[in-house]
Design an enzyme around this catalytic site. Structure first.
Site: not given
Ligand code: NDP
Ligand code: OXD
Length: 311
Positions: A226, A274
């Site tokens: 994001r 995006h």
């Molecule tokens: P998950 O919730 O599965 O994973 C998030 C990861 O971030 C976890 O490992 C978590 O740690 C870590 N995390 C969260 N907060 C912190 C923090 N404060 N400090 C350190 N680590 C942290 O999310 P996804 O992997 O499914 O997706 C991640 C993001 O990707 C989504 O939220 C979205 O914004 C973005 N996205 C973008 C897309 C695009 O097309 N550009 C498409 C889909 C998603 P822990 O494992 O310890 O919980």
């Molecule tokens: C999603 C994205 O969150 O496209 O799926 O960013």
């Protein structure tokens, strides 16, 4: 009836509405605007894609909403005290698409394609020193659904990979860090930094000038998570000073990226609209259908977003 509450373009809306009856033959999924006041009161489940919070508020008996997007940061932010649970899309196809994007753009930076494109524009023949993949250190912020598989894919392609998450992890071939100190250590060794963190109150602006300057000089950056995780002014300054050599950005604080934004014309920024991992309508619908079917049969909701953590 299940409302589809969304702020997506008409073309995409039509595609989802065409697919829902195929995967959910026993449910009637309709756009929010088609519901009468009585029907709004009867809804216990909604399917959402970047929903308008005002519309969700008109569904007072919702138990949970199923997003067809993987990231639900905007909904969590705009609906801070929801009376319903939020379920995000977790789809192995989307994970594979994201890990492919991470690999593709890591290779783009690793093999210095921006620099060679610039050399060609300048009609300049110059062979830059070759760096082997194992000597290129990739740091991944976030080791969740998307970060973990992306890390594994980079390892399989010969890169030296480390990752950072909130809780400690063990992933074969990946040096895992967590906590504040872990972030410092990861930044200091990352030639290419890949951001796959959710946007929360803790991660907003986490890539500020101080963090960017901890990367080795000449490092590059990929943000597929994001936009607001990076402080834009800080990144522009780090690019200007040459500390960051190039940034590949797929996500922005404001989307579409305003035409006057300096990123558009910056020679060391690749702007993507995006597209790193769009939801796959077929597999997304199948997952949504399975979740709703299980709920109707057993009353069990899928795993819901932890609002205290913010993701
Ligand atoms: P998950 O919730 O599965 O994973 C998030 C990861 O971030 C976890 O490992 C978590 O740690 C870590 N995390 C969260 N907060 C912190 C923090 N404060 N400090 C350190 N680590 C942290 O999310 P996804 O992997 O499914 O997706 C991640 C993001 O990707 C989504 O939220 C979205 O914004 C973005 N996205 C973008 C897309 C695009 O097309 N550009 C498409 C889909 C998603 P822990 O494992 O310890 O919980
Ligand atoms: C999603 C994205 O969150 O496209 O799926 O960013």
């Amino acid at each position: 009836m299940i409302p589809f509450v969304s702020r997506i373009d008409q073309h995409e809306l039509a595609e989802w509405l065409e697919a829902f009856p195929i995967f959910l033959p026993d449910e009637e999924v309709v756009p929010f605007s088609a519901l009468s006041d009585g029907q709004k009161l009867a809804c216990d489940v909604a399917i959402v894609a970047n929903p308008d919070p005002q519309e969700l508020m008109q569904l007072p008996n919702l138990k949970w909403v199923q997003s067809v997007w993987a990231g639900v940061e905007r909904m969590v932010n705009e609906t801070p005290t929801p009376t319903f649970d939020i379920v995000r899309l977790v789809d192995p196809n989307l994970t594979e698409t994201m890990s492919e994007a991470v690999l593709a753009w890591t290779l783009y930076l690793h093999r210095e394609m921006p620099a060679y494109a610039r050399q060609q524009q300048q009609i300049h023949w110059h062979q830059r020193p070759m760096v082997r993949a194992k000597d290129r250190h990739i740091g991944i912020l976030g080791l969740g659904e998307l970060g973990r598989v992306s890390a594994e894919r980079l390892v399989a392609n010969g890169f030296s990979v480390s990752g950072w998450s909130r809780s400690a992890k063990e992933i074969a071939g990946v040096q895992c860090f967590s906590g504040e100190e872990g972030l410092d250590a990861l930044l200091q060794q990352s030639n290419i930094l890949v951001c796959l963190l959710p946007l929360t109150s803790q991660t907003k602006g986490i890539l500020k000038l101080d963090s960017l300057l901890r990367l080795p000089k000449g490092a590059t950056l990929i943000n597929f998570a994001r936009g607001a995780i990076i402080e834009d002014d800080a990144l522009l300054q780090a690019l200007e000073e040459g500390h960051i050599q190039h940034a590949v950005l797929d996500v922005f604080t404001q989307e579409p990226l305003p035409s006057s934004h300096p990123y558009w014309t910056h020679p060391n920024v690749t702007v993507l609209p995006h597209i790193s991992a769009p939801s796959d309508i077929k597999s997304g619908c199948q997952i949504v259908a399975d979740n709703i079917f299980r709920y109707r049969k057993t009353g069990k909701k899928p795993e819901v977003v932890d609002l205290k953590r913010g993701y």
